[in-house]
Design an enzyme around this catalytic site. Sequence first.
Site, PDB file in Angstrom:
ATOM      1  N   CYS A  19       0.835  -1.206   0.000  1.00 36.47           N
ATOM      2  CA  CYS A  19       0.000   0.000   0.000  1.00 36.47           C
ATOM      3  C   CYS A  19       0.872   1.258   0.000  1.00 36.47           C
ATOM      4  O   CYS A  19       1.470   1.580  -1.014  1.00 36.47           O
ATOM      5  CB  CYS A  19      -0.994  -0.040   1.157  1.00 36.47           C
ATOM      6  SG  CYS A  19      -2.376   1.124   0.939  1.00 36.47           S
ATOM      7  N   HIS A  22      -3.616  -5.293   0.753  1.00 34.46           N
ATOM      8  CA  HIS A  22      -3.107  -5.549   2.110  1.00 34.46           C
ATOM      9  C   HIS A  22      -3.151  -7.039   2.435  1.00 34.46           C
ATOM     10  O   HIS A  22      -4.168  -7.538   2.953  1.00 34.46           O
ATOM     11  CB  HIS A  22      -3.954  -4.803   3.140  1.00 34.46           C
ATOM     12  CG  HIS A  22      -3.645  -3.346   3.250  1.00 34.46           C
ATOM     13  ND1 HIS A  22      -2.635  -2.857   4.036  1.00 34.46           N
ATOM     14  CD2 HIS A  22      -4.231  -2.280   2.661  1.00 34.46           C
ATOM     15  CE1 HIS A  22      -2.601  -1.539   3.942  1.00 34.46           C
ATOM     16  NE2 HIS A  22      -3.554  -1.165   3.110  1.00 34.46           N
ATOM     17  N   GLU A  43      -1.823  -8.442   4.885  1.00 29.22           N
ATOM     18  CA  GLU A  43      -1.841  -8.600   6.347  1.00 29.22           C
ATOM     19  C   GLU A  43      -3.212  -8.325   6.966  1.00 29.22           C
ATOM     20  O   GLU A  43      -3.447  -8.655   8.140  1.00 29.22           O
ATOM     21  CB  GLU A  43      -0.791  -7.681   6.983  1.00 29.22           C
ATOM     22  CG  GLU A  43      -1.186  -6.227   7.182  1.00 29.22           C
ATOM     23  CD  GLU A  43      -1.161  -5.365   5.929  1.00 29.22           C
ATOM     24  OE1 GLU A  43      -1.240  -4.129   6.062  1.00 29.22           O
ATOM     25  OE2 GLU A  43      -1.066  -5.916   4.800  1.00 29.22           O
TER      26      GLU A  43
END
Length: 239
Positions: A98, A185, A187
């Site tokens: 990002c 993302h 994560e």
Amino acid sequence: MPLRICILETDILRPELIDQYKGYGLMFEQLFAKQPIPAEFSVYNVVQGHYPPDDATFDAYLVTGSKADSFGADPWIVKLKEFLLARYEAGDKLLGVCFGHQLLALLLGGRTERATQGWGVGTHSYQLKQKPEWMTPLLDDLTLLISHQDQVTQLPENATLLASSDFCPNAAYSVGDQVLCFQGHPEFVADYSRAILDLRKDFLGDEVYNQGVSGLDRDHQGAAVAEWMMRFIARDRAA
């Protein structure tokens, strides 16, 4: 021997989220624990001015997401760009997600700006344009949780486009065997995505908010991307 990864944390979570989620560094550690290549992590919050000591050595440096603009002139962003350029020129491997994806593109000669498409939220799918050998497990396409209003609008001249969509044409790229970046993302988990959507609901407006929430029950391949990252880093060791 485990891979040694330096996580450069480029945000401080909103107070409402810190107790449960702590920070992006921990989210990445939890994500990487799900993939088969062993690694150990050191987390430094660069917003607070924390960096690894000069004599520290790592197999790679990972730049996280952030509320900040990658094209901003905040002193901590300027310092981070100087640090990353030194690492790049030294031949170190760099990973970006990002904000990190956007910042590294800028640093290496690309362009990042506010996206005319507006906010990207919820879950998003991309077409894979290349499938190099380290991209194991092999996927037909890629779905990730997202939250961004900026995009890379021009890749660095020597970059290879890895994933794309109509909404986000430059969604993932690599630069040789040294840089690997993703706009989405890996994560994130759905509960965290829902939490930040709820906090931004009034700002985003009902249409964008509802669109984002409606896709959170879709499967996403964050764990696969984590394995790709580790294989990208580890392949020189195996050679």
